[in-house]
Design a protein around this motif. Structure first.
Motif, PDB file in Angstrom:
ATOM      1  N   MET A   1       0.887  -1.048  -0.381  1.00 21.80           N
ATOM      2  CA  MET A   1      -0.022  -0.068  -0.096  1.00 21.80           C
ATOM      3  C   MET A   1       0.866   1.047   0.134  1.00 21.80           C
ATOM      4  O   MET A   1       2.216   1.409   0.967  1.00 21.80           O
ATOM      5  CB  MET A   1      -0.766   0.149   1.425  1.00 21.80           C
ATOM      6  N   GLY A   2       0.593   2.311  -0.634  1.00 26.82           N
ATOM      7  CA  GLY A   2       1.231   3.473  -0.305  1.00 26.82           C
ATOM      8  C   GLY A   2       0.839   4.688   0.106  1.00 26.82           C
ATOM      9  O   GLY A   2       0.030   4.472   1.074  1.00 26.82           O
ATOM     10  N   ALA A   3       0.132   5.434   0.167  1.00 26.97           N
ATOM     11  CA  ALA A   3       0.340   7.027   0.604  1.00 26.97           C
ATOM     12  C   ALA A   3      -1.568   6.901   1.154  1.00 26.97           C
ATOM     13  O   ALA A   3      -2.099   5.943   0.366  1.00 26.97           O
ATOM     14  CB  ALA A   3       0.455   8.129   0.642  1.00 26.97           C
ATOM     15  N   TRP A   4      -1.596   7.738   2.112  1.00 30.57           N
ATOM     16  CA  TRP A   4      -3.527   7.315   2.187  1.00 30.57           C
ATOM     17  C   TRP A   4      -4.323   7.642   1.226  1.00 30.57           C
ATOM     18  O   TRP A   4      -3.961   8.403  -0.048  1.00 30.57           O
ATOM     19  CB  TRP A   4      -3.732   8.836   3.138  1.00 30.57           C
ATOM     20  N   PRO A   5      -5.111   6.642   0.464  1.00 30.85           N
ATOM     21  CA  PRO A   5      -5.551   6.588  -0.382  1.00 30.85           C
ATOM     22  C   PRO A   5      -6.422   8.133  -0.490  1.00 30.85           C
ATOM     23  O   PRO A   5      -7.576   8.676   0.614  1.00 30.85           O
ATOM     24  CB  PRO A   5      -6.640   5.797   0.077  1.00 30.85           C
ATOM     25  N   ALA A   6      -7.126   8.207  -1.568  1.00 33.21           N
ATOM     26  CA  ALA A   6      -7.432   9.599  -1.838  1.00 33.21           C
ATOM     27  C   ALA A   6      -8.577  10.049  -1.412  1.00 33.21           C
ATOM     28  O   ALA A   6      -9.607  11.026  -1.240  1.00 33.21           O
ATOM     29  CB  ALA A   6      -8.106   9.635  -3.713  1.00 33.21           C
ATOM     30  N   ALA A   7      -9.384   8.031  -0.966  1.00 35.66           N
ATOM     31  CA  ALA A   7     -11.178   8.307  -0.441  1.00 35.66           C
ATOM     32  C   ALA A   7     -10.894   9.071   1.060  1.00 35.66           C
ATOM     33  O   ALA A   7     -12.230   9.350   1.660  1.00 35.66           O
ATOM     34  CB  ALA A   7     -11.601   7.012  -0.187  1.00 35.66           C
ATOM     35  N   TYR A   8      -9.087   9.388   2.116  1.00 33.74           N
ATOM     36  CA  TYR A   8      -9.631   9.527   3.223  1.00 33.74           C
ATOM     37  C   TYR A   8      -9.223  11.233   3.082  1.00 33.74           C
ATOM     38  O   TYR A   8      -9.064  12.065   2.319  1.00 33.74           O
ATOM     39  CB  TYR A   8      -8.420   8.702   3.567  1.00 33.74           C
ATOM     40  N   ALA A  46     -13.912  -1.850   2.904  1.00 33.06           N
ATOM     41  CA  ALA A  46     -12.833  -2.263   4.651  1.00 33.06           C
ATOM     42  C   ALA A  46     -12.604  -0.593   4.553  1.00 33.06           C
ATOM     43  O   ALA A  46     -11.821   0.090   4.138  1.00 33.06           O
ATOM     44  CB  ALA A  46     -11.784  -2.913   3.584  1.00 33.06           C
ATOM     45  N   PHE A  47     -12.779  -0.025   6.093  1.00 32.26           N
ATOM     46  CA  PHE A  47     -11.942   0.870   6.449  1.00 32.26           C
ATOM     47  C   PHE A  47     -10.401   0.359   6.435  1.00 32.26           C
ATOM     48  O   PHE A  47     -10.199  -0.362   6.471  1.00 32.26           O
ATOM     49  CB  PHE A  47     -11.859   0.867   7.911  1.00 32.26           C
ATOM     50  N   LEU A  48      -9.420   0.971   5.722  1.00 31.13           N
ATOM     51  CA  LEU A  48      -7.926   0.916   5.403  1.00 31.13           C
ATOM     52  C   LEU A  48      -7.766  -0.450   5.100  1.00 31.13           C
ATOM     53  O   LEU A  48      -6.800  -0.967   4.729  1.00 31.13           O
ATOM     54  CB  LEU A  48      -7.019   0.904   7.251  1.00 31.13           C
ATOM     55  N   GLY A  49      -8.556  -1.250   4.256  1.00 29.58           N
ATOM     56  CA  GLY A  49      -8.946  -1.492   2.976  1.00 29.58           C
ATOM     57  C   GLY A  49      -8.542  -2.860   4.473  1.00 29.58           C
ATOM     58  O   GLY A  49      -8.182  -3.893   3.440  1.00 29.58           O
ATOM     59  N   SER A  53      -8.774  -9.121   9.878  1.00 32.13           N
ATOM     60  CA  SER A  53      -8.178  -8.502  10.694  1.00 32.13           C
ATOM     61  C   SER A  53      -7.054 -10.110  11.381  1.00 32.13           C
ATOM     62  O   SER A  53      -7.756 -10.751  10.542  1.00 32.13           O
ATOM     63  CB  SER A  53      -8.951  -8.084  11.559  1.00 32.13           C
ATOM     64  N   ALA A  54      -7.055  -9.823  12.165  1.00 34.30           N
ATOM     65  CA  ALA A  54      -6.365 -11.200  12.900  1.00 34.30           C
ATOM     66  C   ALA A  54      -7.671 -11.712  13.973  1.00 34.30           C
ATOM     67  O   ALA A  54      -7.766 -12.912  14.431  1.00 34.30           O
ATOM     68  CB  ALA A  54      -5.478 -10.098  14.223  1.00 34.30           C
ATOM     69  N   ARG A  55      -8.418 -10.937  14.385  1.00 31.38           N
ATOM     70  CA  ARG A  55      -9.811 -11.557  14.658  1.00 31.38           C
ATOM     71  C   ARG A  55     -10.808 -12.301  13.716  1.00 31.38           C
ATOM     72  O   ARG A  55     -12.189 -12.752  13.591  1.00 31.38           O
ATOM     73  CB  ARG A  55     -10.744 -10.508  15.854  1.00 31.38           C
ATOM     74  N   GLY A  56     -10.792 -12.071  12.481  1.00 30.84           N
ATOM     75  CA  GLY A  56     -11.114 -12.219  11.428  1.00 30.84           C
ATOM     76  C   GLY A  56     -12.960 -11.451  11.454  1.00 30.84           C
ATOM     77  O   GLY A  56     -13.188 -11.822  10.373  1.00 30.84           O
ATOM     78  N   PHE A  57     -12.160 -10.188  11.489  1.00 27.99           N
ATOM     79  CA  PHE A  57     -13.039  -8.925  11.000  1.00 27.99           C
ATOM     80  C   PHE A  57     -12.423  -8.209   9.588  1.00 27.99           C
ATOM     81  O   PHE A  57     -11.857  -8.129   9.345  1.00 27.99           O
ATOM     82  CB  PHE A  57     -13.382  -7.882  12.348  1.00 27.99           C
ATOM     83  N   HIS A  58     -13.660  -7.584   9.274  1.00 24.57           N
ATOM     84  CA  HIS A  58     -13.963  -6.841   7.886  1.00 24.57           C
ATOM     85  C   HIS A  58     -14.754  -5.435   8.472  1.00 24.57           C
ATOM     86  O   HIS A  58     -15.169  -5.051   9.331  1.00 24.57           O
ATOM     87  CB  HIS A  58     -14.827  -7.379   7.442  1.00 24.57           C
ATOM     88  N   TRP A  59     -13.102  -4.306   9.187  1.00 25.84           N
ATOM     89  CA  TRP A  59     -13.688  -3.084   9.254  1.00 25.84           C
ATOM     90  C   TRP A  59     -14.153  -2.242   8.296  1.00 25.84           C
ATOM     91  O   TRP A  59     -13.750  -1.783   6.802  1.00 25.84           O
ATOM     92  CB  TRP A  59     -11.847  -2.604   8.875  1.00 25.84           C
ATOM     93  N   ARG A  60     -15.233  -1.747   8.970  1.00 28.88           N
ATOM     94  CA  ARG A  60     -15.554  -0.296   8.087  1.00 28.88           C
ATOM     95  C   ARG A  60     -15.889   0.750   8.774  1.00 28.88           C
ATOM     96  O   ARG A  60     -16.299   0.723  10.362  1.00 28.88           O
ATOM     97  CB  ARG A  60     -17.292  -1.751   7.704  1.00 28.88           C
ATOM     98  N   GLU A  61     -16.056   1.386   8.290  1.00 27.00           N
ATOM     99  CA  GLU A  61     -16.607   3.188   8.915  1.00 27.00           C
ATOM    100  C   GLU A  61     -18.261   2.751   9.951  1.00 27.00           C
ATOM    101  O   GLU A  61     -19.354   3.014   9.132  1.00 27.00           O
ATOM    102  CB  GLU A  61     -16.300   3.979   7.826  1.00 27.00           C
ATOM    103  N   ARG A  62     -17.986   3.254  11.487  1.00 28.69           N
ATOM    104  CA  ARG A  62     -19.265   3.189  11.380  1.00 28.69           C
ATOM    105  C   ARG A  62     -20.845   4.270  11.316  1.00 28.69           C
ATOM    106  O   ARG A  62     -21.080   3.827  11.435  1.00 28.69           O
ATOM    107  CB  ARG A  62     -18.617   3.611  13.082  1.00 28.69           C
ATOM    108  N   ARG A 640      -0.047  -5.564   4.843  1.00 27.96           N
ATOM    109  CA  ARG A 640       0.180  -6.239   4.409  1.00 27.96           C
ATOM    110  C   ARG A 640      -0.261  -7.596   3.571  1.00 27.96           C
ATOM    111  O   ARG A 640       0.349  -8.242   1.866  1.00 27.96           O
ATOM    112  CB  ARG A 640       2.252  -6.843   4.521  1.00 27.96           C
ATOM    113  N   ARG A 641      -0.869  -7.942   3.931  1.00 24.77           N
ATOM    114  CA  ARG A 641      -1.829  -9.272   3.998  1.00 24.77           C
ATOM    115  C   ARG A 641      -3.053  -9.268   3.909  1.00 24.77           C
ATOM    116  O   ARG A 641      -3.758  -9.824   4.617  1.00 24.77           O
ATOM    117  CB  ARG A 641      -1.165  -9.993   5.096  1.00 24.77           C
ATOM    118  N   GLN A 642      -3.641  -8.217   2.733  1.00 24.46           N
ATOM    119  CA  GLN A 642      -4.923  -8.375   3.126  1.00 24.46           C
ATOM    120  C   GLN A 642      -5.681  -8.757   1.975  1.00 24.46           C
ATOM    121  O   GLN A 642      -4.680  -8.730   0.794  1.00 24.46           O
ATOM    122  CB  GLN A 642      -5.250  -6.678   3.095  1.00 24.46           C
ATOM    123  N   PRO A 643      -6.343  -9.626   1.718  1.00 25.27           N
ATOM    124  CA  PRO A 643      -7.339  -9.959  -0.006  1.00 25.27           C
ATOM    125  C   PRO A 643      -7.959  -8.471  -0.528  1.00 25.27           C
ATOM    126  O   PRO A 643      -7.934  -8.155  -0.392  1.00 25.27           O
ATOM    127  CB  PRO A 643      -8.748 -10.772   0.600  1.00 25.27           C
TER     128      PRO A 643
END
Length: 643
Positions: A1-8, A46-49, A53-62, A640-643
Motif C-alpha cells: 500500500m502507498g500513501a493515504w488513499p484519496a478516499a480519506y 473496508a476501512f484502511l482496506g 483482521s487478526a480476529r477475522g473481522f472486516h473493518w468498516r466505517e461506523r 501487507r496481508r489483506q485479500p
C-alpha cells in the motif's frame, strides 16, 4: 500500500504512509483534533482496506454515507467539533436530540411511573404497608442487579422505619427465583407482603403458595414474560406483553427506582410526609447506576441519566458498602462505567457464585462501616477464588467448543456441559466462549453422579441480534426444560440430562437462520483513524462527553494506522502489553486483554517492528496525580496481508 488513499480526509498535521508509517506531507494548521482522520468511502468498503483482521473481522466505517450530512449539521448547529458530530450521528442521535444525549437528566427522560402496567397497584400496596408498618420480605436475585434492587428497596423501607428482610436464594441449592420452601419460611417469620425484585415473573407455584398462606405479593422484574402472569397484587415489569410504557430496556433496579418514585408520590398524596421527612431518592442512584452497567442493558434513554447521575452520587462516597468495596479493590480514582462493570460487579457477584449469596445485598444495604469493610474484604477474596475456578473451567470448555467448531464451523451456538463444573461460574465461562467464537454459548453444570438428581444448571450469553430469551422460553414451552428465562443477551435454565441432545438441536434450529444473518453482517465498526501523538487528554475529554458507554452506546473506536510494535510482553498470563510507535516517533501504551495465545496476541507478539493497523478504545489512566491515555486493543491487522 502507498500513501493515504484519496478516499480519506488527510490527517490534519501530516500524511502517513500506511505500509511504512513514515511521515510526509506539509503540516497544516493544528486544531484540537489534530491527527484524527475520517474515511470518505462508498458503503461496504473496508476501512484502511482491512478485510481480514487478526480476529477475522472486516473493518468498516461506523458512520454510514447517508448520515454524513447529519454529522456535519450536528457540528454546525451545536458548535461541536467534527469528530463529535460523526460519533453522535453514527449512534443514531438526531439533530434536536443532541443536548439531551450529552446532558441526560431524569427530569427530561423519566416517564410517569404510572405508565408501567400495575404500577399504581404496586405503589398503593407498598404505601399501605408503610403506613401500617407491616413486615415486608424482599426476595431478590443473586446477581448484581438483584443485590442492588434488594438494597434499594431495603434502604427505602428503612428510611420509613418499616421492618424488612432481604432473602437471596442460594445459587447452588435453590437456583434462580422464588421457591416454595423459602416463601413459606418468610411468611412464617411474619412477612405480610413479599416483594420480588429481578425475579418472580414466571414463579407461579411459589407465589401461589404465598397467597395461600395469607401474604400479598408484588413482583418487580424486567425479564421477558409470556402472556400468563402470576396471580399476585401487581406485576411491574416493562417487558410483560401488555406493557406499553416503552421502558423495556431498564434493568430491575431501574424499575425498582420508578416504583420508589411512585410510592413516594402516593405517600405524599396521602399526607404521610406532613410528619415524616421525605426520602432522598436521588441519593440512591449510585445503586441504580451499578445495576444498569453490570446487567449490560442498553445505555440509552433513561438508563443514560441513571448512570450519569448515579456516578456523580457514587463519587461522593456516601454508600458505605460501595466505599468499602472500592477501597478493598484498591480503586483510587473516581469510578467510571468501566469500574462498575469490571471492578464492583465481579466482586458483588462473587458472593452469589461461590460464597454466601446474600453478601452483596447486605453490603449495599448496610450503614455500618465496620460491617461493610469485613464484607468487602471477604468479597474481594472470593473474587480471587472465582478467577481460579473460572480459569480451570474455561480451559475445559474451550477444548469441547473447539471440537464442536472444528466439526461444524458454521455452527450457530456453542453448548457445553460437565459434571465437574461449578454452577456459580457457568455464566462467566459462557461470556468467554462468546468472546472467543462470536456466537451464543450455553454452559451447563450437571449435578454430581452421586446425586439422585439428573439435572443441570445452565447459563447462556448471546451476541447482538440474537434473542436468547425467546429461544429459552420456546424450549420451556416445548417441554425441553424444567425451567428457564431471561432476556435477549442473557438467560438461565435447568435441564434434565435426557433432554440435552434435544435442547441442543432446538437451539441450533432456532438460531441457525438468525446467526447466518448476524455473521454476514459481522464487522468491526471504526469511528476514525488516529496517530499516537493525537491520543491526548484533551481528546479524552471530548470523547467522554458522549459517555456513559455500553450496550446501545458503543465507545468510540479508533484505528492507529501503520504503527510499529516497539515492545510486547505477556502480563497476567493472558494479556498482551505493547508499546506502539507512530511514524513521527510518538508512542502510546496499549494492552490487549485475554489476547495471549490467540490470533490477536500472536500478531502483536510477532510483529517484529513491522507496521500494523491497531484498533481499540482510548482509556484514561490517572497515576500519581497525572492523567495519561492508553489504548485498549480490540483488534489488529497486517496491511501487507489483506485479500
Amino acid at each position: 500500500m502507498g500513501a493515504w488513499p484519496a478516499a480519506y480526509v488527510r490527517l490534519r498535521e501530516s500524511t502517513y504512509n500506511l505500509a511504512t508509517g513514515s511521515r510526509g506531507g506539509a503540516p497544516v494548521r493544528s486544531t484540537s483534533l489534530a491527527k484524527v482522520a475520517f474515511e470518505s468511502r462508498e458503503d461496504g468498503a473496508a476501512f484502511l482496506g482491512v478485510r481480514a483482521s487478526a480476529r477475522g473481522f472486516h473493518w468498516r466505517e461506523r458512520l454510514r454515507p447517508e448520515l454524513r450530512s447529519l454529522a456535519t449539521a450536528i457540528g454546525q448547529h451545536h458548535g461541536l467539533p467534527e469528530l463529535m458530530g460523526r460519533i453522535l450521528a453514527a449512534r443514531g442521535i438526531g439533530l434536536e436530540a443532541v443536548p439531551g444525549f450529552l446532558d441526560p437528566t431524569l427530569k427530561s427522560l423519566m416517564p410517569d411511573p404510572s405508565a408501567l402496567r400495575d404500577m399504581d397497584k404496586a405503589a398503593s400496596r407498598l404505601a399501605d404497608a408503610i403506613e401500617a408498618r407491616q413486615r415486608i420480605a424482599i426476595f431478590g436475585d443473586y446477581d448484581v442487579d438483584g443485590a442492588c434492587s434488594s438494597a434499594l428497596l431495603n434502604r427505602f423501607l428503612s428510611h420509613h422505619d418499616v421492618p424488612s428482610r432481604i432473602y437471596i436464594p442460594d445459587r447452588l441449592f435453590e437456583g434462580y427465583g422464588p421457591n416454595v420452601g423459602a416463601i413459606e419460611a418468610l411468611v412464617n417469620e411474619g412477612a405480610r407482603l413479599i416483594v420480588t425484585v429481578d425475579c418472580g415473573t414466571t414463579s407461579f407455584e411459589p407465589l401461589a403458595a404465598a397467597r395461600k398462606l395469607g401474604a400479598d405479593v408484588v413482583v418487580i422484574d424486567h425479564h421477558q414474560a409470556d402472556e400468563r402472569l402470576p396471580e399476585v397484587e401487581a406485576v411491574v415489569n416493562p417487558n410483560r406483553q401488555d406493557d406499553v410504557s416503552g421502558q423495556g430496556m431498564l434493568c430491575a433496579a431501574g424499575v425498582v427506582f420508578l416504583v420508589l418514585v411512585a410510592v413516594t408520590r402516593e405517600l405524599r398524596r396521602r399526607g404521610f410526609y406532613r410528619s415524616t421527612r421525605e426520602p432522598d431518592l436521588l441519593a440512591l442512584l449510585d445503586l441504580v447506576a451499578l445495576a444498569t452497567v453490570a446487567d449490560v442493558v442498553p445505555l440509552t434513554g433513561l438508563n443514560r441519566a441513571y448512570v450519569k447521575k448515579g456516578l456523580a452520587v457514587m463519587r461522593a462516597r456516601e454508600n458505605v458498602g460501595l466505599t468499602a468495596l472500592a477501597d478493598a479493590a484498591g480503586l483510587t480514582t473516581p469510578p467510571t462505567p468501566y469500574h462498575l462493570g469490571f471492578i464492583f460487579g465481579p466482586r458483588i457477584n462473587a458472593g452469589g457464585r461461590i460464597g454466601n449469596a446474600a453478601l452483596g445485598a447486605t453490603l449495599l444495604s448496610t450503614t455500618d462501616p465496620v460491617e461493610a469493610q469485613k464484607i468487602a474484604e471477604l468479597l474481594n477474596r472470593l473474587n480471587k477464588e472465582r478467577k481460579d475456578i473460572e480459569t480451570t473451567m474455561l480451559e475445559e470448555a474451550l477444548a469441547i467448543a473447539d471440537r464442536q467448531m472444528t466439526d461444524d464451523p458454521s455452527r450457530a451456538m456453542i453448548v457445553v456441559a460437565s459434571e465437574t463444573w461449578h454452577k456459580g461460574v457457568v455464566g462467566l465461562v459462557a461470556s468467554r466462549l462468546v468472546e472467543r467464537f462470536r456466537r451464543p454459548a450455553c454452559v451447563i453444570a450437571w449435578e454430581a453422579e452421586a446425586s439422585r438428581s439428573h439435572e443441570g444448571t445452565g447459563s447462556l450469553r448471546s451476541v447482538p441480534g440474537v434473542d436468547l430469551g425467546s429461544a429459552v422460553r420456546a424450549a420451556v414451552a416445548a417441554g425441553l426444560l424444567i425451567k428457564g428465562g431471561g432476556h435477549a443477551m442473557a438467560a438461565g435454565l435447568t435441564v434434565g440430562r435426557q433432554n440435552l441432545a434435544a435442547l441442543e438441536t432446538h437451539f441450533l434450529t432456532q438460531l441457525g437462520t438468525v446467526m447466518v444473518a448476524v455473521n454476514e453482517a459481522a464487522g468491526l465498526d471504526i469511528d476514525a483513524a488516529l496517530v499516537a501523538s493525537g491520543a491526548t487528554v484533551e481528546l479524552m475529554d471530548l470523547i467522554e462527553r458522549v459517555s456513559p458507554f455500553g450496550q446501545g452506546n458503543p465507545e468510540a473506536r479508533f484505528v492507529l494506522p501503520a504503527h510499529r510494535v516497539k515492545f510486547a510482553k505477556v502480563v497476567g498470563d493472558t494479556h498482551a502489553r505493547v508499546l506502539l510507535e507512530g511514524g513521527d516517533g510518538a508512542r502510546l501504551d496499549a494492552i490487549a486483554f485475554r489476547a495471549a495465545g490467540q490470533p490477536l496476541g500472536d500478531l502483536l507478539m510477532s510483529a517484529g517492528g513491522m507496521p500494523l493497523h491497531v484498533a481499540g478504545h482510548l482509556r484514561r489512566d490517572t497515576w500519581g496525580g497525572r492523567d495519561r491515555v492508553e489504548l485498549q486493543i480490540e483488534d489488529a491487522a497486517d496491511p501487507r496481508r489483506q485479500p
